[in-house]
Design an enzyme around this catalytic site. Structure first.
Site, PDB file in Angstrom:
ATOM      1  N   GLN A  38      35.216 -42.772 -47.553  1.00 39.50           N
ATOM      2  CA  GLN A  38      35.817 -42.270 -46.315  1.00 39.50           C
ATOM      3  C   GLN A  38      36.494 -43.395 -45.522  1.00 39.50           C
ATOM      4  O   GLN A  38      36.566 -43.359 -44.294  1.00 39.50           O
ATOM      5  CB  GLN A  38      34.766 -41.572 -45.460  1.00 39.50           C
ATOM      6  N   SER A  39      37.022 -44.386 -46.218  1.00 41.18           N
ATOM      7  CA  SER A  39      37.659 -45.529 -45.560  1.00 41.18           C
ATOM      8  C   SER A  39      38.929 -45.128 -44.815  1.00 41.18           C
ATOM      9  O   SER A  39      39.865 -44.572 -45.400  1.00 41.18           O
ATOM     10  CB  SER A  39      38.005 -46.591 -46.609  1.00 41.18           C
ATOM     11  N   ASN A  40      38.979 -45.434 -43.523  1.00 40.27           N
ATOM     12  CA  ASN A  40      40.210 -45.243 -42.744  1.00 40.27           C
ATOM     13  C   ASN A  40      41.318 -46.153 -43.247  1.00 40.27           C
ATOM     14  O   ASN A  40      42.489 -45.773 -43.286  1.00 40.27           O
ATOM     15  CB  ASN A  40      39.945 -45.533 -41.267  1.00 40.27           C
TER      16      ASN A  40
END
Length: 336
Positions: free
Chosen positions: A79-81
């Site tokens: 879920q890395s921005n």
């Protein structure tokens, strides 16, 4: 003297708004004699590419173009921005994107991962132990993979936090200070979430280069205060390499609050989820459980405890991350 910036590609909608948080000020700060609260809306740097990473990627994309690269390789959690923003930047600029993602995935994609896939990024999933132990090897593997197919790749570290990415928040600090001066003040405190160190490094160095008296404090969402103090100074040292600059990284004021990490990285407790709901309800501002929600929760607790009483104005830098809110939907059952 004005700061001379390296090549960049304009991608963000700048300047982002600076707005007061008067209802939160009235509830949490004013009763304790604290500062007026403001938020720098870097969650509005763009729509899909929203958040702090886009400022960094403007300079990284500029370097990629100058070096003749057509591929971007980077890493982060599922879920890395940062990975989501890199995927969209690559799509915008017609570059291939390879993501090295920490964690095993099955089922339907959600949040940032869904956007990665929509943007056409290639995703490689690795168990955490392998991800950390083989990270340098994985970058080398994918760089060689694309080189053997006639492509040239630029490798971007976690969070785009290095001596190149730091330029994004040197420019961000300059913009923020100009915003504040236009409203007749210089902030006593600038607060941000710290997850890879680059945003805090850029803000700290930017304020130093511009002669501002503002103190930058990073609220850590993982690791320790000592780790981030070292990481910020490493980024500044890398930025300084080859430059005629008298800045001594060892003498920079690097302030980190690591008291609100909670159970661990990307794991929040109920108090953080309740803070996210309250901030949305009082100010119409969306935070996320991984970065901004934890940092803002920590800030409110510090204000409630009488911290920052000496300040008149405090600016929270909203670094985005709202796509990461939705995979945590089950933790908001108290709203029903």
């Amino acid at each position: 003297m004005p700061i001379e910036y390296p090549p960049r590609i304009s991608l963000a909608r700048l300047p982002t708004p600076l707005q007061p948080l008067d209802r939160l000020t009235e509830k949490y700060s004013a009763p304790h004699g604290g500062p007026r609260l403001w938020v720098k809306r870097d969650d509005l740097t763009e729509s899909g590419m929203s958040g702090n990473k886009l400022r960094k990627l403007e300079f990284i994309a500029g370097a990629a173009r100058d070096r003749g690269c057509d591929t971007l390789i980077t890493c982060g959690g599922i879920q890395s921005n940062h990975c989501r923003t890199t995927a969209l930047v690559g799509a915008r600029l017609g570059m291939r994107v390879q993501l090295i993602l920490r964690g095993e995935h099955s089922g339907a994609a959600d949040g940032n991962l869904l956007v990665d896939q929509l943007a056409g990024a290639s995703c490689g999933f690795y168990p955490p132990r392998e991800y950390f132990s083989r990270q340098a090897e994985l970058f080398e593997y994918w760089r060689d993979f694309y080189e053997h197919r006639g492509h040239r790749a630029l490798c971007i570290p976690t969070g785009a936090s290095d001596g190149l990415g730091i330029w994004g928040y040197i420019a961000g600090a300059e913009e923020l200070l100009e915003d504040c001066r236009a409203l007749g003040f210089e902030p006593d405190q600038i607060i941000c979430a710290t997850g890879s160190g680059g945003t805090q490094a850029g803000l700290t160095l930017g304020c130093h280069l511009l002669g501002a008296r503002s103190r930058v404090t990073g609220f850590a969402v993982c690791d320790s205060a000592e780790y981030f103090q070292q990481k910020v100074r490493e980024d500044v040292s890398e930025w300084k390499a080859g430059r005629e600059d008298a800045t001594d990284p060892g003498k920079l004021d690097v302030t980190v609050n690591a008291d609100y990490i909670g159970p661990g990285y990307a794991i929040a407790d109920e108090a953080v989820y309740r803070t996210i709901a309250e901030v949305a309800n009082l100010e119409g501002l969306l935070l996320d459980p991984v970065y901004t929600g934890k940092a803002f929760h920590g800030l409110l607790q510090e204000l409630h405890g009488g911290r920052y009483q000496h300040c008149e104005n405090l600016v929270f830098v909203h670094t985005g991350g709202h796509f990461g809110l939705f995979p945590h939907r089950e933790h908001f059952g108290f709203l029903q």
